[in-house]
Design a protein around this motif. Structure first.
Motif, mmCIF file in Angstrom:
data_model
loop_
_atom_site.group_PDB
_atom_site.id
_atom_site.type_symbol
_atom_site.label_atom_id
_atom_site.label_comp_id
_atom_site.label_asym_id
_atom_site.label_seq_id
_atom_site.Cartn_x
_atom_site.Cartn_y
_atom_site.Cartn_z
ATOM 1 N N ASN A 14 -17.229 67.665 -59.438
ATOM 2 C CA ASN A 14 -15.919 67.160 -59.099
ATOM 3 C C ASN A 14 -14.959 67.499 -60.411
ATOM 4 O O ASN A 14 -14.411 66.672 -60.943
ATOM 5 N N TYR A 73 -19.770 66.947 -54.354
ATOM 6 C CA TYR A 73 -19.208 67.103 -55.591
ATOM 7 C C TYR A 73 -18.209 68.248 -55.660
ATOM 8 O O TYR A 73 -17.770 68.733 -56.667
ATOM 9 N N HIS A 74 -17.986 68.941 -54.479
ATOM 10 C CA HIS A 74 -16.692 69.912 -54.320
ATOM 11 C C HIS A 74 -16.976 71.012 -54.962
ATOM 12 O O HIS A 74 -16.113 71.434 -55.623
ATOM 13 N N ASN A 75 -18.181 71.626 -54.814
ATOM 14 C CA ASN A 75 -18.518 72.927 -55.517
ATOM 15 C C ASN A 75 -18.885 73.805 -53.962
ATOM 16 O O ASN A 75 -19.569 73.275 -53.095
#
Length: 285
Positions: free
Chosen positions: A85, A197-199
């Protein structure tokens, strides 16, 4: 069939939690997330290494824990910028045989990286040739994708020649873009999204040899990037074979940053492959 390749487990103890991948095919253990007592976790990791005769461990470590991993014999190999994040993750690794630690192609890979890095950035996307079509894949495309991967890769770290596995990936949220012509899938790439974690990892890049002259992979990567931005996923990364000029060039020219090389990371084609990490902040594009 999947568990002959790998097994994902959640290790929960009184003093720590970890998400661990037991990667049997690649003879390694990977820790994708953790919290709690790190020395206790490392003790458990060692027991898994001994039980399965793994020769490499990879931990996506938070920056504040790097010193502790160094103290326990781990070393940094690559930097996953913005992975957690927006906070960086460091690939901390440990080897358990000299053969696994030693790379026979390191100097060749350095030379290739120098040549790739000298290329100008080139973010423009080539036009598809006539009768070639781009689209987001659906589960009904799993058989065609499995056929493509089976033809391109004799050996691959995951069972991508298995349509059941590909359907499971799609159902779990992995995006595939494909290029097809005359009813055949001739090129494909995927984005494996971590919604916690938005990846996203851009991976499973494959093009049939007779179609590689058209720059199809640049079209696919650009399309996946746009799809990720729509979903507010801005941390994109890819792990490319260090001996592949074409794939490293694709990511360099699209503005990705080289952030490290992982020795003998996985089995592709006929041998252990060193892998280059490329990262990009899509919010800046």
């Amino acid at each position: 069939m999947i568990e002959t390749f790998y097994k994902n487990i959640q290790e929960e103890q009184e003093d720590y939690f970890a998400e661990i991948c037991l990667d049997f095919f690649n003879e390694r253990l990977r820790v994708d997330d953790y919290r709690g007592n790190i020395p206790s976790l490392l003790g458990k990791i060692k027991s898994y290494v001994n039980a399965h005769q793994f020769t490499k461990v990879i931990i996506k470590a938070r920056q504040e824990h790097v010193q502790l991993f160094l103290k326990n014999g781990y070393q940094p190999e690559a930097l996953f910028k913005d992975y957690f994040n927006g906070s960086h993750a460091v690939a901390m690794t440990k080897y358990f045989t000299n053969e696994r630690r030693k790379s026979e192609y390191w100097m060749d890979e350095d030379e290739l990286l120098e040549k790739v890095s000298a290329l100008p950035l080139k973010k423009d996307v080539p036009l598809l040739p006539e009768n070639y079509h781009l689209r987001l894949a659906e589960t009904k495309d799993a058989d065609g994708l499995a056929k493509l991967y089976g033809e391109v890769f004799e050996i691959y770290p995951t069972p991508m020649n298995d349509s059941t596995y590909i359907k499971k990936m799609m159902n779990d949220g992995t995006l595939f873009y494909i290029v097809e012509t005359n009813g055949q899938i001739v090129s494909a790439a995927s984005a494996d999204i971590n919604y916690t974690y938005h990846n996203a990892e851009l991976t499973d890049c494959a093009t049939l040899p007779e179609h590689r002259k058209f720059g199809l992979m640049k079209v696919l990567i650009a399309s996946l990037e746009e799809e990720l931005k729509k979903r507010q996923i801005f941390c994109a990364y890819s792990i490319a074979r260090s001996l592949s000029f074409g794939m490293n060039a694709v990511f360099h020219q699209r503005g990705y940053e080289y952030t490290g090389r992982m020795a003998k990371n996985c089995k592709i084609f006929d041998k252990w492959e060193d892998m280059n990490l490329w990262v990009n902040d899509l919010s800046q594009n």
